[in-house]
Write a protein that holds these residues in place. Structure first.
Motif, PDB file in Angstrom:
ATOM      1  N   ASP A   1      59.519   4.606  49.410  1.00  0.00           N
ATOM      2  CA  ASP A   1      58.482   5.609  49.150  1.00  0.00           C
ATOM      3  C   ASP A   1      57.109   4.956  49.059  1.00  0.00           C
ATOM      4  OD1 ASP A   1      60.358   7.585  49.138  1.00  0.00           O
ATOM      5  OD2 ASP A   1      60.382   7.882  46.970  1.00  0.00           O
ATOM      6  N   GLU A   2      57.036   3.800  48.421  1.00  0.00           N
ATOM      7  CA  GLU A   2      55.756   3.100  48.301  1.00  0.00           C
ATOM      8  C   GLU A   2      55.215   2.691  49.669  1.00  0.00           C
ATOM      9  OE1 GLU A   2      56.371   1.111  43.844  1.00  0.00           O
ATOM     10  OE2 GLU A   2      56.832  -0.042  45.653  1.00  0.00           O
ATOM     11  N   GLN A   3      56.108   2.284  50.562  1.00  0.00           N
ATOM     12  CA  GLN A   3      55.684   1.883  51.900  1.00  0.00           C
ATOM     13  C   GLN A   3      55.114   3.075  52.674  1.00  0.00           C
ATOM     14  OE1 GLN A   3      55.913  -1.511  53.153  1.00  0.00           O
ATOM     15  NE2 GLN A   3      54.356  -0.504  54.409  1.00  0.00           N
ATOM     16  N   VAL A   4      55.752   4.233  52.495  1.00  0.00           N
ATOM     17  CA  VAL A   4      55.265   5.453  53.150  1.00  0.00           C
ATOM     18  C   VAL A   4      53.846   5.774  52.674  1.00  0.00           C
ATOM     19  CG1 VAL A   4      55.581   7.953  53.340  1.00  0.00           C
ATOM     20  CG2 VAL A   4      57.556   6.431  53.542  1.00  0.00           C
ATOM     21  N   ILE A   5      53.637   5.694  51.370  1.00  0.00           N
ATOM     22  CA  ILE A   5      52.309   5.967  50.800  1.00  0.00           C
ATOM     23  C   ILE A   5      51.302   4.942  51.289  1.00  0.00           C
ATOM     24  CG2 ILE A   5      50.986   6.017  48.648  1.00  0.00           C
ATOM     25  CD1 ILE A   5      53.549   7.100  47.289  1.00  0.00           C
ATOM     26  N   ALA A   6      51.694   3.660  51.298  1.00  0.00           N
ATOM     27  CA  ALA A   6      50.794   2.590  51.745  1.00  0.00           C
ATOM     28  C   ALA A   6      50.375   2.798  53.197  1.00  0.00           C
ATOM     29  CB  ALA A   6      51.471   1.237  51.576  1.00  0.00           C
ATOM     30  N   ASN A   7      51.295   3.225  54.043  1.00  0.00           N
ATOM     31  CA  ASN A   7      50.977   3.468  55.450  1.00  0.00           C
ATOM     32  C   ASN A   7      49.928   4.574  55.597  1.00  0.00           C
ATOM     33  OD1 ASN A   7      52.815   1.525  56.260  1.00  0.00           O
ATOM     34  ND2 ASN A   7      54.456   2.989  56.638  1.00  0.00           N
ATOM     35  N   VAL A   8      50.090   5.650  54.804  1.00  0.00           N
ATOM     36  CA  VAL A   8      49.147   6.767  54.863  1.00  0.00           C
ATOM     37  C   VAL A   8      47.768   6.332  54.383  1.00  0.00           C
ATOM     38  CG1 VAL A   8      48.580   9.013  53.870  1.00  0.00           C
ATOM     39  CG2 VAL A   8      50.901   8.564  54.657  1.00  0.00           C
ATOM     40  N   LEU A   9      47.719   5.598  53.270  1.00  0.00           N
ATOM     41  CA  LEU A   9      46.437   5.150  52.727  1.00  0.00           C
ATOM     42  C   LEU A   9      45.757   4.150  53.650  1.00  0.00           C
ATOM     43  CD1 LEU A   9      47.282   4.760  48.921  1.00  0.00           C
ATOM     44  CD2 LEU A   9      46.066   6.617  50.043  1.00  0.00           C
ATOM     45  N   SER A  10      46.546   3.333  54.327  1.00  0.00           N
ATOM     46  CA  SER A  10      45.975   2.358  55.255  1.00  0.00           C
ATOM     47  C   SER A  10      45.302   3.057  56.431  1.00  0.00           C
ATOM     48  CB  SER A  10      47.064   1.419  55.770  1.00  0.00           C
ATOM     49  OG  SER A  10      46.545   0.519  56.731  1.00  0.00           O
ATOM     50  N   SER A  11      45.897   4.150  56.879  1.00  0.00           N
ATOM     51  CA  SER A  11      45.375   4.871  58.040  1.00  0.00           C
ATOM     52  C   SER A  11      44.213   5.787  57.696  1.00  0.00           C
ATOM     53  CB  SER A  11      46.493   5.703  58.686  1.00  0.00           C
ATOM     54  OG  SER A  11      47.544   4.882  59.124  1.00  0.00           O
ATOM     55  N   ASN A  12      44.193   6.274  56.437  1.00  0.00           N
ATOM     56  CA  ASN A  12      43.222   7.307  56.081  1.00  0.00           C
ATOM     57  C   ASN A  12      42.195   6.889  55.041  1.00  0.00           C
ATOM     58  OD1 ASN A  12      44.388   9.977  57.418  1.00  0.00           O
ATOM     59  ND2 ASN A  12      46.122   8.802  56.637  1.00  0.00           N
ATOM     60  N   GLY A  13      42.304   5.670  54.502  1.00  0.00           N
ATOM     61  CA  GLY A  13      41.376   5.262  53.451  1.00  0.00           C
ATOM     62  C   GLY A  13      41.748   5.907  52.132  1.00  0.00           C
ATOM     63  N   SER A  14      40.783   6.492  51.434  1.00  0.00           N
ATOM     64  CA  SER A  14      41.066   7.182  50.177  1.00  0.00           C
ATOM     65  C   SER A  14      41.570   8.596  50.470  1.00  0.00           C
ATOM     66  CB  SER A  14      39.815   7.234  49.300  1.00  0.00           C
ATOM     67  OG  SER A  14      38.750   7.858  49.977  1.00  0.00           O
ATOM     68  N   VAL A  15      42.635   9.009  49.757  1.00  0.00           N
ATOM     69  CA  VAL A  15      43.284  10.304  50.025  1.00  0.00           C
ATOM     70  C   VAL A  15      43.555  11.012  48.708  1.00  0.00           C
ATOM     71  CG1 VAL A  15      45.253  11.455  51.104  1.00  0.00           C
ATOM     72  CG2 VAL A  15      44.386   9.325  52.076  1.00  0.00           C
ATOM     73  N   ALA A  16      43.260  12.313  48.651  1.00  0.00           N
ATOM     74  CA  ALA A  16      43.543  13.119  47.466  1.00  0.00           C
ATOM     75  C   ALA A  16      45.040  13.320  47.313  1.00  0.00           C
ATOM     76  CB  ALA A  16      42.832  14.470  47.565  1.00  0.00           C
ATOM     77  N   VAL A  17      45.464  13.545  46.075  1.00  0.00           N
ATOM     78  CA  VAL A  17      46.895  13.600  45.781  1.00  0.00           C
ATOM     79  C   VAL A  17      47.597  14.739  46.520  1.00  0.00           C
ATOM     80  CG1 VAL A  17      46.630  15.025  43.702  1.00  0.00           C
ATOM     81  CG2 VAL A  17      48.606  13.493  43.913  1.00  0.00           C
ATOM     82  N   ASP A  18      46.934  15.894  46.669  1.00  0.00           N
ATOM     83  CA  ASP A  18      47.553  17.016  47.382  1.00  0.00           C
ATOM     84  C   ASP A  18      47.784  16.669  48.845  1.00  0.00           C
ATOM     85  OD1 ASP A  18      47.796  18.676  45.224  1.00  0.00           O
ATOM     86  OD2 ASP A  18      45.942  19.766  45.583  1.00  0.00           O
TER      87      ASP A  18
END
Length: 365
Positions: free
Chosen positions: A310-327
């Motif tokens: 799960d952490e890797q999935v989140i890290a991939n999203v944040l890496s691609s999008n920068g800062s992201v809101a929780v929703d």
């Protein structure tokens, strides 16, 4: 997918986001819903005898056919709940409309979307706040959302048009009319710089009960809701309450304690339903919006080790999008809010991510 059947599904009385998702999950797509047998429909949670009969007899098809012709004639863009370009912030709301109808050129998934709401009896003080606020936020290339009503709504749309900032008017009726009629010229200009959005089919008039429904779209479409002037009762406070229920940030400008149209704002601040603000910089600070327009450097994922799945999935999203809101993180990762919250906490404790104001997360570089 069949747009005709998507519209028909949205026409069914009592079918909201939850029941629509149940039907689509059970039958695979909207066309199969209307082919389903009675015994199969009865197994879907929330589908009662009346709705089941409407589905089987195809009684909503005549409405869908009429609306499809209207959409094609006036080049209206429909958004079905499962469409990839359906507004992602709104889709995260449990009561999101099954179908939306849009005319205009704005990106409903713009990086930053703000709603500005308030009283229909706007004072010069309130109009000046709108003018200064929108001008100061222009650097962020926001999309401004409001309800096309008199007062603060109209001031927000007007100032956005002056500065070539896209503005969306969310309607409490169909796209075959404009209410109030005095805003028709402004609404036509918004089609070239923003647009008009509604969940209501053509022929729907602006009945009283439609406005709270309209307000939930205003709140759900946006990252933040800003209340400029408001009485203790009215649509602006309803929109603020809805935004809070969606876990969105709410801001309010304070006013004098004996001013009728400051009572609502002061109440929101006093009861911690809204952040007190006096200028755009307050929003930037709380939301973590950097005025530096340079794109942030993406952290190297190769440096992130010992991450769970799960952490890797989140890290991939944040890496691609920068800062992201929780929703948005919940939507992009597919993780449920409770599971996401636990994982985010663990990543913060590891020092992998950091939490920014406004329930926004980014990777530690």
């Amino acid at each position: 997918m069949s747009l005709f059947h998507q519209i028909a599904l949205s026409c069914l009385p009592g079918i909201g986001s939850v029941l629509a998702r149940n039907l689509l999950s059970y039958f695979g797509n909207e066309e199969e819903v209307f082919k389903a047998k009675s015994r199969h429909l009865g197994k879907v949670p929330g589908i009662g005898p009346k709705t089941k009969e409407l589905i089987i007899k195809h009684e909503v098809f005549k409405f869908a056919e009429h609306e499809l012709k209207f959409i094609e004639k006036y080049k209206i863009k429909p958004f079905f709940l499962t469409d990839g370009d359906y507004p992602k912030r709104l889709r995260n709301c449990s009561d999101a409309p099954v179908m939306l109808y849009f005319k205009g050129n704005a990106d409903l998934n713009n990086t930053k979307i703000i709603s500005i709401v308030g009283t229909r009896n706007a004072t010069d003080y309130g109009k000046e706040i709108c003018k200064n606020l929108i001008a100061d936020l222009k650097i962020h290339d926001p999309l401004v959302v409001s309800g096309l009503a008199y007062g603060i709504d109209g001031a927000a749309h007007k100032e956005s048009l002056k500065l070539d900032i896209p503005s969306i008017g969310v309607l409490a009726h169909g796209l075959d009319r404009i209410y109030p009629a005095q805003h028709r010229n402004m609404a036509e200009k918004m089609l070239d710089c923003g647009g008009l959005l509604t969940e209501f089919m053509s022929g729907t008039i602006p009945d009283r009960e439609n406005f709270p429904k309209r307000n939930r779209i205003i709140a759900g479409l946006s990252d933040v809701t800003i209340v400029v002037e408001a009485n203790i009762k009215g649509g602006a406070l309803i929109t603020a309450e809805l935004a809070n229920s969606y876990n969105r940030d709410v801001f309010a400008f304070p006013g004098r304690i004996n001013d009728e149209f400051s009572l609502g704002c002061n109440y929101l601040i006093k009861t911690h339903r809204a952040n007190l603000i006096t200028k755009a910089a307050d929003i930037e600070y709380i939301m973590g919006w950097n005025r530096d327009i340079e794109k942030p450097v993406k952290p190297q994922l190769s440096l992130l080790i010992n991450l769970t799945e799960d952490e890797q999935v989140i890290a991939n999203v944040l890496s691609s999008n920068g800062s992201v809101a929780v929703d948005e993180l919940s939507y992009l990762t597919g993780l449920q809010q409770s599971r996401l919250a636990v994982t985010l906490l663990g990543m913060e404790m590891k020092g992998t991510i950091t939490s920014l104001p406004g329930k926004v997360y980014k990777l530690v570089q």
